[in-house]
Design a protein around this motif. Structure first.
Motif, mmCIF file in Angstrom:
data_model
loop_
_atom_site.group_PDB
_atom_site.id
_atom_site.type_symbol
_atom_site.label_atom_id
_atom_site.label_comp_id
_atom_site.label_asym_id
_atom_site.label_seq_id
_atom_site.Cartn_x
_atom_site.Cartn_y
_atom_site.Cartn_z
ATOM 1 N N ALA A 173 0.831 -1.212 0.000
ATOM 2 C CA ALA A 173 0.000 0.000 0.000
ATOM 3 C C ALA A 173 0.860 1.255 0.000
ATOM 4 O O ALA A 173 0.582 2.227 0.708
ATOM 5 N N ASP A 174 1.909 1.234 -0.812
ATOM 6 C CA ASP A 174 2.837 2.360 -0.898
ATOM 7 C C ASP A 174 2.359 3.320 -1.995
ATOM 8 O O ASP A 174 2.757 3.214 -3.160
ATOM 9 N N ALA A 175 1.506 4.254 -1.598
ATOM 10 C CA ALA A 175 0.931 5.184 -2.571
ATOM 11 C C ALA A 175 2.000 6.048 -3.218
ATOM 12 O O ALA A 175 1.928 6.363 -4.416
ATOM 13 N N GLY A 176 3.008 6.447 -2.445
ATOM 14 C CA GLY A 176 4.074 7.270 -3.001
ATOM 15 C C GLY A 176 4.830 6.569 -4.105
ATOM 16 O O GLY A 176 5.173 7.179 -5.126
ATOM 17 N N ALA A 177 5.094 5.281 -3.917
ATOM 18 C CA ALA A 177 5.804 4.519 -4.944
ATOM 19 C C ALA A 177 4.947 4.347 -6.194
ATOM 20 O O ALA A 177 5.463 4.370 -7.318
ATOM 21 N N LEU A 178 3.648 4.190 -6.017
ATOM 22 C CA LEU A 178 2.770 4.098 -7.183
ATOM 23 C C LEU A 178 2.775 5.415 -7.957
ATOM 24 O O LEU A 178 2.812 5.421 -9.195
ATOM 25 N N MET A 179 2.751 6.525 -7.240
ATOM 26 C CA MET A 179 2.781 7.821 -7.910
ATOM 27 C C MET A 179 4.091 8.046 -8.645
ATOM 28 O O MET A 179 4.157 8.815 -9.603
ATOM 29 N N ALA A 180 5.161 7.381 -8.210
ATOM 30 C CA ALA A 180 6.473 7.567 -8.826
ATOM 31 C C ALA A 180 6.653 6.728 -10.086
ATOM 32 O O ALA A 180 7.667 6.882 -10.781
ATOM 33 N N LEU A 181 5.711 5.849 -10.404
ATOM 34 C CA LEU A 181 5.833 5.056 -11.622
ATOM 35 C C LEU A 181 5.851 5.991 -12.838
ATOM 36 O O LEU A 181 4.998 6.871 -12.976
ATOM 37 N N ASP A 182 6.805 5.795 -13.712
ATOM 38 C CA ASP A 182 7.021 6.675 -14.863
ATOM 39 C C ASP A 182 5.993 6.380 -15.950
ATOM 40 O O ASP A 182 5.973 5.276 -16.497
ATOM 41 N N PRO A 183 5.128 7.359 -16.294
ATOM 42 C CA PRO A 183 4.110 7.096 -17.313
ATOM 43 C C PRO A 183 4.688 6.792 -18.687
ATOM 44 O O PRO A 183 4.121 5.983 -19.435
ATOM 45 N N GLU A 184 5.818 7.411 -19.032
ATOM 46 C CA GLU A 184 6.412 7.148 -20.347
ATOM 47 C C GLU A 184 6.970 5.723 -20.411
ATOM 48 O O GLU A 184 6.787 5.016 -21.404
ATOM 49 N N LEU A 185 7.639 5.300 -19.341
ATOM 50 C CA LEU A 185 8.143 3.932 -19.303
ATOM 51 C C LEU A 185 6.987 2.948 -19.307
ATOM 52 O O LEU A 185 7.029 1.930 -20.015
ATOM 53 N N ALA A 186 5.935 3.239 -18.544
ATOM 54 C CA ALA A 186 4.770 2.355 -18.518
ATOM 55 C C ALA A 186 4.172 2.203 -19.912
ATOM 56 O O ALA A 186 3.796 1.102 -20.322
ATOM 57 N N GLN A 187 4.101 3.308 -20.649
ATOM 58 C CA GLN A 187 3.550 3.249 -21.997
ATOM 59 C C GLN A 187 4.437 2.394 -22.901
ATOM 60 O O GLN A 187 3.942 1.581 -23.693
ATOM 61 N N GLU A 188 5.746 2.563 -22.785
ATOM 62 C CA GLU A 188 6.664 1.780 -23.606
ATOM 63 C C GLU A 188 6.573 0.292 -23.285
ATOM 64 O O GLU A 188 6.742 -0.551 -24.175
ATOM 65 N N LEU A 189 6.281 -0.028 -22.018
ATOM 66 C CA LEU A 189 6.177 -1.426 -21.600
ATOM 67 C C LEU A 189 4.749 -1.956 -21.702
ATOM 68 O O LEU A 189 4.485 -3.089 -21.312
ATOM 69 N N LYS A 190 3.844 -1.113 -22.212
ATOM 70 C CA LYS A 190 2.429 -1.486 -22.376
ATOM 71 C C LYS A 190 1.791 -1.892 -21.045
ATOM 72 O O LYS A 190 0.976 -2.812 -20.975
ATOM 73 N N ALA A 191 2.164 -1.185 -19.979
ATOM 74 C CA ALA A 191 1.628 -1.450 -18.641
ATOM 75 C C ALA A 191 0.385 -0.590 -18.428
ATOM 76 O O ALA A 191 0.450 0.523 -17.900
ATOM 77 N N ALA A 192 -0.773 -1.113 -18.813
ATOM 78 C CA ALA A 192 -2.011 -0.339 -18.766
ATOM 79 C C ALA A 192 -2.480 -0.075 -17.347
ATOM 80 O O ALA A 192 -3.330 0.795 -17.126
#
Length: 237
Positions: free
Chosen positions: A180-199
């Motif tokens: 339940a680490d909300a801060g770590a979730l907020m730190a996920l990089d949207p550009e990297l997520a898009q490149e990795l297809k992490a919807a």
């Protein structure tokens, strides 16, 4: 205020009729999803939101009564979000919310009023967090069913082929969801997520915004990468 959340993957293959002969391959994920939804129901929320990713153009609120179909996946079957007596929605549920409605129906969870929220996969972290805060402020006791997959680049046969960054991204997402680490979730990089297809990145950041100040604990109930896609099930309470 957010009092509980269940995090589940949303491949249509979770539905046994869609998976057909391969249904047993996701049995453990289905059991974990049912367990997470059981903990969600135990929180006795006043309002439940089903949050899932969607491509640009179909985002927004989907009221109770909205229906979704698995016809596009070769199965003549449909599901309804929330109260079966609610009026029909104006537009069909996107795939992620259709899976969410199926999970709720399979678990037999009733009681709290239900709405769906489809989040644009390209939404910025700030936008996602703002949506989450709005959901958390909508009732005294709010629960979320948050749908989304991790990277789709874990193997050469994955939808996005093999990307060496995928395993690390998924490991951090799993750790954050499981604690339940909300801060770590907020730190996920949207550009990297898009490149990795992490919807799942955008819905997880909605969860992070909703959880601000809630003091919830997390448990990771399932983690695997069948078909080269990261799937996680977690419960926050």
């Amino acid at each position: 205020m957010l009092v509980a959340a269940a995090v589940c993957p949303c491949p249509p293959l979770l539905v046994p009729e869609v998976a057909a002969g391969a249904a047993a391959e996701l049995d453990a994920a289905r059991v974990a999803c049912a367990d997470a939804l059981g903990l969600l129901a135990a929180a006795r929320p006043d309002r439940l939101y089903v949050v899932g990713p969607v491509e640009e153009g179909a985002h927004g609120i989907y009221p109770a009564g909205s229906t979704g179909s698995f016809a596009g996946f070769g199965v003549d079957s449909s599901v309804r979000l929330g109260d079966p007596a609610a009026p029909d929605g104006d537009r069909p549920l996107p795939a992620s919310l259709t899976v969410g409605a199926w999970l709720l129906e399979a678990a037999g969870r009733g009681g709290a009023p239900v709405e769906g929220l489809a989040v644009d996969t390209a939404a910025t972290p700030d936008v996602c967090a703002g949506l989450g805060r709005s959901l958390a402020d909508s009732a005294e006791r709010v629960a979320l069913l948050v749908l989304g997959d991790g990277s789709a680049c874990r193997t050469v046969k994955a939808p996005g082929y093999l990307d060496e960054r995928a395993e690390g991204f998924d490991a951090e997402a799993a750790r954050a969801l499981g604690t339940a680490d909300a801060g770590a979730l907020m730190a996920l990089d949207p550009e990297l997520a898009q490149e990795l297809k992490a919807a799942g990145r955008a819905p997880w950041q909605v969860l992070a915004g909703a959880a601000e100040g809630a003091g919830l604990d997390g448990r990771l109930l399932f983690e695997d990468a069948p078909y080269g896609v990261g799937y996680f099930v977690a419960a926050w309470s």
